[in-house]
Motif scaffolding. Sequence first.
Motif, PDB file in Angstrom:
ATOM      1  N   ILE A 115      -8.408 -11.266  -0.740  1.00  0.00           N
ATOM      2  CA  ILE A 115      -7.551 -10.438  -0.867  1.00  0.00           C
ATOM      3  C   ILE A 115      -6.621 -11.878  -1.662  1.00  0.00           C
ATOM      4  CG2 ILE A 115      -4.544 -10.575   0.174  1.00  0.00           C
ATOM      5  CD1 ILE A 115      -7.007  -9.542   2.584  1.00  0.00           C
ATOM      6  N   ILE A 116      -6.658 -10.135  -2.409  1.00  0.00           N
ATOM      7  CA  ILE A 116      -5.842 -10.725  -4.085  1.00  0.00           C
ATOM      8  C   ILE A 116      -4.702 -10.341  -4.309  1.00  0.00           C
ATOM      9  CG2 ILE A 116      -8.316 -10.794  -5.087  1.00  0.00           C
ATOM     10  CD1 ILE A 116      -7.700  -8.287  -6.363  1.00  0.00           C
ATOM     11  N   LYS A 117      -3.677 -11.094  -5.206  1.00  0.00           N
ATOM     12  CA  LYS A 117      -2.165 -10.084  -5.388  1.00  0.00           C
ATOM     13  C   LYS A 117      -2.496 -10.089  -7.423  1.00  0.00           C
ATOM     14  CE  LYS A 117       0.408 -12.562  -2.704  1.00  0.00           C
ATOM     15  NZ  LYS A 117       0.658 -14.233  -1.856  1.00  0.00           N
ATOM     16  N   ILE A 124     -14.904  -3.682  -9.611  1.00  0.00           N
ATOM     17  CA  ILE A 124     -14.408  -4.190  -8.179  1.00  0.00           C
ATOM     18  C   ILE A 124     -13.015  -3.601  -7.459  1.00  0.00           C
ATOM     19  CG2 ILE A 124     -13.722  -6.083  -6.070  1.00  0.00           C
ATOM     20  CD1 ILE A 124     -14.709  -8.238  -8.696  1.00  0.00           C
ATOM     21  N   ILE A 125     -13.523  -2.816  -6.214  1.00  0.00           N
ATOM     22  CA  ILE A 125     -12.731  -2.000  -5.139  1.00  0.00           C
ATOM     23  C   ILE A 125     -12.007  -2.616  -4.646  1.00  0.00           C
ATOM     24  CG2 ILE A 125     -12.840  -0.140  -4.681  1.00  0.00           C
ATOM     25  CD1 ILE A 125     -13.277   0.130  -7.547  1.00  0.00           C
ATOM     26  N   GLY A 126     -10.798  -2.786  -3.921  1.00  0.00           N
ATOM     27  CA  GLY A 126      -9.789  -3.106  -3.467  1.00  0.00           C
ATOM     28  C   GLY A 126      -8.940  -1.642  -3.262  1.00  0.00           C
ATOM     29  N   LYS A 127      -8.265  -1.913  -1.705  1.00  0.00           N
ATOM     30  CA  LYS A 127      -7.058  -0.821  -1.371  1.00  0.00           C
ATOM     31  C   LYS A 127      -5.334  -2.210  -1.038  1.00  0.00           C
ATOM     32  CE  LYS A 127      -6.313   2.154   2.726  1.00  0.00           C
ATOM     33  NZ  LYS A 127      -6.751   2.456   4.105  1.00  0.00           N
ATOM     34  N   GLN A 135      -0.252  -6.432  -3.323  1.00  0.00           N
ATOM     35  CA  GLN A 135      -1.203  -7.242  -2.283  1.00  0.00           C
ATOM     36  C   GLN A 135      -2.743  -5.957  -2.075  1.00  0.00           C
ATOM     37  OE1 GLN A 135      -0.522  -9.667   1.015  1.00  0.00           O
ATOM     38  NE2 GLN A 135      -1.846  -9.283   2.266  1.00  0.00           N
ATOM     39  N   VAL A 136      -3.759  -6.812  -2.330  1.00  0.00           N
ATOM     40  CA  VAL A 136      -4.919  -5.314  -1.914  1.00  0.00           C
ATOM     41  C   VAL A 136      -6.137  -6.755  -1.637  1.00  0.00           C
ATOM     42  CG1 VAL A 136      -6.673  -5.170  -3.520  1.00  0.00           C
ATOM     43  CG2 VAL A 136      -4.453  -4.715  -4.218  1.00  0.00           C
ATOM     44  N   SER A 137      -6.974  -5.765  -0.759  1.00  0.00           N
ATOM     45  CA  SER A 137      -8.203  -6.000   0.156  1.00  0.00           C
ATOM     46  C   SER A 137      -9.730  -5.866  -0.220  1.00  0.00           C
ATOM     47  CB  SER A 137      -7.931  -5.630   1.660  1.00  0.00           C
ATOM     48  OG  SER A 137      -9.208  -5.849   2.258  1.00  0.00           O
ATOM     49  N   LEU A 138     -10.338  -6.671  -0.834  1.00  0.00           N
ATOM     50  CA  LEU A 138     -11.292  -6.151  -1.921  1.00  0.00           C
ATOM     51  C   LEU A 138     -12.277  -5.761  -1.028  1.00  0.00           C
ATOM     52  CD1 LEU A 138     -11.123  -8.863  -4.491  1.00  0.00           C
ATOM     53  CD2 LEU A 138     -10.410  -6.669  -4.619  1.00  0.00           C
ATOM     54  N   PHE A 139     -13.169  -4.361  -1.036  1.00  0.00           N
ATOM     55  CA  PHE A 139     -13.789  -4.410   0.184  1.00  0.00           C
ATOM     56  C   PHE A 139     -15.390  -3.746  -0.776  1.00  0.00           C
ATOM     57  CE2 PHE A 139     -13.853   0.084  -0.637  1.00  0.00           C
ATOM     58  CZ  PHE A 139     -11.828   0.304  -1.075  1.00  0.00           C
ATOM     59  N   PHE A 164     -20.848   3.900  -5.887  1.00  0.00           N
ATOM     60  CA  PHE A 164     -19.454   2.874  -4.896  1.00  0.00           C
ATOM     61  C   PHE A 164     -20.452   2.333  -4.295  1.00  0.00           C
ATOM     62  CE2 PHE A 164     -17.720   2.007  -1.398  1.00  0.00           C
ATOM     63  CZ  PHE A 164     -16.773   0.955  -1.765  1.00  0.00           C
ATOM     64  N   LYS A 165     -20.882   1.248  -3.895  1.00  0.00           N
ATOM     65  CA  LYS A 165     -21.371   0.425  -3.073  1.00  0.00           C
ATOM     66  C   LYS A 165     -19.886  -0.825  -2.059  1.00  0.00           C
ATOM     67  CE  LYS A 165     -25.895   1.045  -3.178  1.00  0.00           C
ATOM     68  NZ  LYS A 165     -26.560   1.018  -4.873  1.00  0.00           N
ATOM     69  N   GLN A 166     -21.372  -0.714  -1.066  1.00  0.00           N
ATOM     70  CA  GLN A 166     -19.733  -1.560   0.123  1.00  0.00           C
ATOM     71  C   GLN A 166     -19.938  -2.998  -0.211  1.00  0.00           C
ATOM     72  OE1 GLN A 166     -19.523  -0.319   3.742  1.00  0.00           O
ATOM     73  NE2 GLN A 166     -17.602  -0.056   4.375  1.00  0.00           N
ATOM     74  N   GLY A 167     -19.156  -3.942   0.607  1.00  0.00           N
ATOM     75  CA  GLY A 167     -19.628  -5.565  -0.075  1.00  0.00           C
ATOM     76  C   GLY A 167     -18.954  -5.735  -1.731  1.00  0.00           C
ATOM     77  N   ILE A 168     -18.759  -7.408  -1.859  1.00  0.00           N
ATOM     78  CA  ILE A 168     -18.729  -7.451  -2.773  1.00  0.00           C
ATOM     79  C   ILE A 168     -19.537  -8.770  -3.371  1.00  0.00           C
ATOM     80  CG2 ILE A 168     -16.977  -8.495  -4.287  1.00  0.00           C
ATOM     81  CD1 ILE A 168     -15.232  -7.792  -2.317  1.00  0.00           C
ATOM     82  N   LYS A 169     -19.987  -8.654  -4.817  1.00  0.00           N
ATOM     83  CA  LYS A 169     -20.942  -9.143  -5.392  1.00  0.00           C
ATOM     84  C   LYS A 169     -19.839 -10.734  -5.931  1.00  0.00           C
ATOM     85  CE  LYS A 169     -25.454  -7.032  -5.034  1.00  0.00           C
ATOM     86  NZ  LYS A 169     -25.908  -6.064  -5.670  1.00  0.00           N
ATOM     87  N   GLU A 170     -19.358 -10.426  -6.405  1.00  0.00           N
ATOM     88  CA  GLU A 170     -18.538 -11.429  -7.604  1.00  0.00           C
ATOM     89  C   GLU A 170     -16.633 -10.967  -6.833  1.00  0.00           C
ATOM     90  OE1 GLU A 170     -19.267 -11.914 -11.550  1.00  0.00           O
ATOM     91  OE2 GLU A 170     -21.132 -10.714 -11.692  1.00  0.00           O
ATOM     92  N   MET A 171     -16.412 -12.515  -7.495  1.00  0.00           N
ATOM     93  CA  MET A 171     -14.774 -12.566  -6.698  1.00  0.00           C
ATOM     94  C   MET A 171     -14.466 -12.015  -8.535  1.00  0.00           C
ATOM     95  SD  MET A 171     -14.617 -12.321  -3.526  1.00  0.00           S
ATOM     96  CE  MET A 171     -12.948 -12.761  -3.478  1.00  0.00           C
ATOM     97  N   PRO A 172     -13.028 -11.455  -8.483  1.00  0.00           N
ATOM     98  CA  PRO A 172     -12.344 -11.489  -9.670  1.00  0.00           C
ATOM     99  C   PRO A 172     -11.602 -12.669 -10.157  1.00  0.00           C
ATOM    100  CG  PRO A 172     -11.350 -10.207  -8.248  1.00  0.00           C
ATOM    101  CD  PRO A 172     -11.878 -10.900  -7.427  1.00  0.00           C
ATOM    102  N   LEU A 173     -11.581 -13.161 -11.596  1.00  0.00           N
ATOM    103  CA  LEU A 173     -10.479 -13.867 -11.881  1.00  0.00           C
ATOM    104  C   LEU A 173      -9.173 -13.677 -11.743  1.00  0.00           C
ATOM    105  CD1 LEU A 173     -13.904 -14.958 -14.635  1.00  0.00           C
ATOM    106  CD2 LEU A 173     -12.987 -16.599 -12.913  1.00  0.00           C
ATOM    107  N   ILE A 174      -8.579 -15.118 -12.249  1.00  0.00           N
ATOM    108  CA  ILE A 174      -6.940 -14.809 -12.707  1.00  0.00           C
ATOM    109  C   ILE A 174      -6.556 -13.676 -14.341  1.00  0.00           C
ATOM    110  CG2 ILE A 174      -5.210 -16.159 -13.123  1.00  0.00           C
ATOM    111  CD1 ILE A 174      -5.440 -18.278 -10.493  1.00  0.00           C
ATOM    112  N   ASP A 175      -5.814 -13.457 -13.329  1.00  0.00           N
ATOM    113  CA  ASP A 175      -6.136 -12.122 -15.485  1.00  0.00           C
ATOM    114  C   ASP A 175      -7.128 -11.415 -15.391  1.00  0.00           C
ATOM    115  OD1 ASP A 175      -3.786 -12.018 -16.809  1.00  0.00           O
ATOM    116  OD2 ASP A 175      -4.798 -12.789 -18.333  1.00  0.00           O
ATOM    117  N   ASN A 176      -7.937 -11.323 -14.813  1.00  0.00           N
ATOM    118  CA  ASN A 176      -8.056  -9.521 -14.846  1.00  0.00           C
ATOM    119  C   ASN A 176      -7.704  -9.041 -14.833  1.00  0.00           C
ATOM    120  OD1 ASN A 176     -11.198 -10.963 -12.920  1.00  0.00           O
ATOM    121  ND2 ASN A 176     -10.970 -10.708 -15.441  1.00  0.00           N
ATOM    122  N   GLU A 177      -8.224  -7.562 -15.852  1.00  0.00           N
ATOM    123  CA  GLU A 177      -7.114  -6.796 -15.185  1.00  0.00           C
ATOM    124  C   GLU A 177      -7.249  -5.511 -13.916  1.00  0.00           C
ATOM    125  OE1 GLU A 177      -8.066  -4.553 -19.291  1.00  0.00           O
ATOM    126  OE2 GLU A 177      -6.480  -5.790 -20.298  1.00  0.00           O
TER     127      GLU A 177
END
Length: 637
Positions: free
Chosen positions: A34-36, A73-76, A104-108, A116-129
């Motif tokens: 979950i990211i904000k 990275i894609i989220g909903k 509030q976004v849930s990454l998937f 598009f591929k399901q699943g996440i290999k890398e998490m985002p960093l703060i301040d990523n666009e």
Amino acid sequence: MNVKMIAKTKSIEEELIKESIFIIGHVLSVDGRIIKIKLNKNKNHSHILYEGKTVKNVSVGSYIKVVKGFVSIIGKVEGEFTSEEKYYNKEYNKEEAKINRILQVSLFGHFEGTHFKQGIKEMPLIDNECYLLNRDEFNSLHHFYKNGEKTITIGNLTEEPSQKIKIGVNNLFASHIGIFGNTGSGKSNTLAKIYTELFKVFSNNNDFKTKSDFVVVDFNGEYIGDEMITKDKVVYELSTGKKVSKKKYPISKDSIHKTEILSVLLEATEKTQKPFLDRVIRNDFLDDNATFNARVITSIEDTCTSVIDKKDRNLREGLIIELFRDLINLVTDEKKDAITNLKKEVENNLHYHSKNEEYYWDNTNSTNFNNTSPIYTTHLKTLVENLVFKSDEFSKLKLKIVFNYFHEIIKGYSNQEHIGPLIGRMFRKFDMLEKLIDINENTESKNLSIICLRDVNIEMKKIIPLIIAKQLYENKKESDKKSLHIVIDEAHNILSTMSQRESETWKDYRLETFEEIIKEGRKFGVFLTIASQRPYDISATIISQLHNYFIHRLINDNDINAVEKAVAYLDKLSFQSIPILSVGSCFVAGLASDIPVKVDIDLLEMEKRPNSGTVNLEGAWNSELTQNNKDIQPIIN
Ligand SMILES: Nc1ncnc2c1ncn2[C@@H]1O[C@H](COP(=O)(O)OP(=O)(O)OP(=O)(O)O)[C@@H](O)[C@H]1O
Ligand SMILES: [Mg+2]
């Protein structure tokens, strides 16, 4: 600057403009998946303009892209709220500018190249666009099939109606499918739609016709129309009522000669009647056609003489009368009178003298005890030897049950009180069954069968699908066909765990059979499609083993919970909107779609639509009204 360079700067410029328009904000916090995201202040509109067209801005339920270096990275978006700016300068800003919009976004998932591929290999960093998805990315996200794969189109994305939803045939049909929703929410239409599309796509494919079988269990007669699914099908319109079944379903002898099936059919008790049926099935004394009639006659002789000679106080002449009464339905039509007379003869003449403990034969003088010469040989033998018995499989089975019963009673192996009630039920149950099935090894060569149970009584509605599914499943295990698809609309009728009216054994056997198909079927290419308005009633084992779900509107909490427990594919937000889905709109989740999507399923054309449309009462009553109005003569002034 040469032309090439101008073009290049222009395209970079376009790219920059595009990015500046599609950028929506920055990552504020990362907490697991979950990211904000803090939205840019100038993106507070419902739509934005790009190249003269409006693009929908972010909102709850839409997708966003977080860019981290080369990774997207894609989220909903799952929620939206506000926070107030702590430090803000009154002089330069409007009052509203101090409000921050937070998503509030849930990454998937993520993009690999353009895929598009399901699943996440890398998490985002703060301040990523963070960006809105452009058209291509949006398409790619809803591209649920490999290139070149055969697909069916099921409808449009609810939130973006211009987006057609196509699903890969293999991912959908090589799986167990569940379609759930309240009554009138569009389940039957969805079920019919996916199969109609499938048959359309493969209409000219011979392998499809010869290598796969489809069987639809239709409780309400919704799928029997000529145009339904495909024209090229066999319809079994079964009936236990006054109407005769148009075509009976072929069942092999082996499928009926099963202790479990017979016990369920005859409601046999676990401890005594079921073992009795087991002994009946293992007894093959009537199987040889050449000696069949002679063996029946010998069995009658054995039964009669055993009773008469044994002179057992407990085995009274009533037993012989009972035997002939049971046999009345089992002789050929020409011999009906003969056996009825025979029964009367016995009733009138065979008496038992309890003091002498002997049988005697006389209808005139009850003190005439001399007549103890072999009663059977003198009075009955020739009459019995004249009888001719029906030799179809059903009659043979009934005869076997009858003779086993008398044999065991006379020998004292079984208790008449225990087995007797079973014999009483047997004829009635078999009568019903005979109206619906033919014992016959040949099955039709069409690859779609519709089994209509609309005119079948409740007892048989439950048992027929079981017998058929069991037979199909066993046959499929041994055949070299590629797949078998069993489709059951209104599946709560047979998969319910709730019914209190039936015995535990029956419930267990019924559920075990379908649970086995669900658990093991995939290995043998057997797939189940079930539609139901009461997922809560259906065994949890079954619901949780499905691979693809179409979830229409559900209102009852228990039903929603049942689906929620079982469907791992659906996010929280989607679950919350299940009670507010409109007719024909459903969530498609599972193996066939990479992400759960809300789809407006196409409504089939009138003649291909399941015959279940909601009754228009007003229309019906109005036609009557207009009819009455016609009868009223206008008043002429
Ligand atoms: N995809 C759709 N788009 C528009 N209308 C639809 C759609 N699907 C169904 N409907 C409408 O809703 C009515 C009921 O649909 P359907 O018979 O498929 O519901 P159901 O869920 O199977 O109901 P039941 O549980 O009573 O069998 C249809 O007659 C049709 O008019
Ligand atoms: Mg329906």
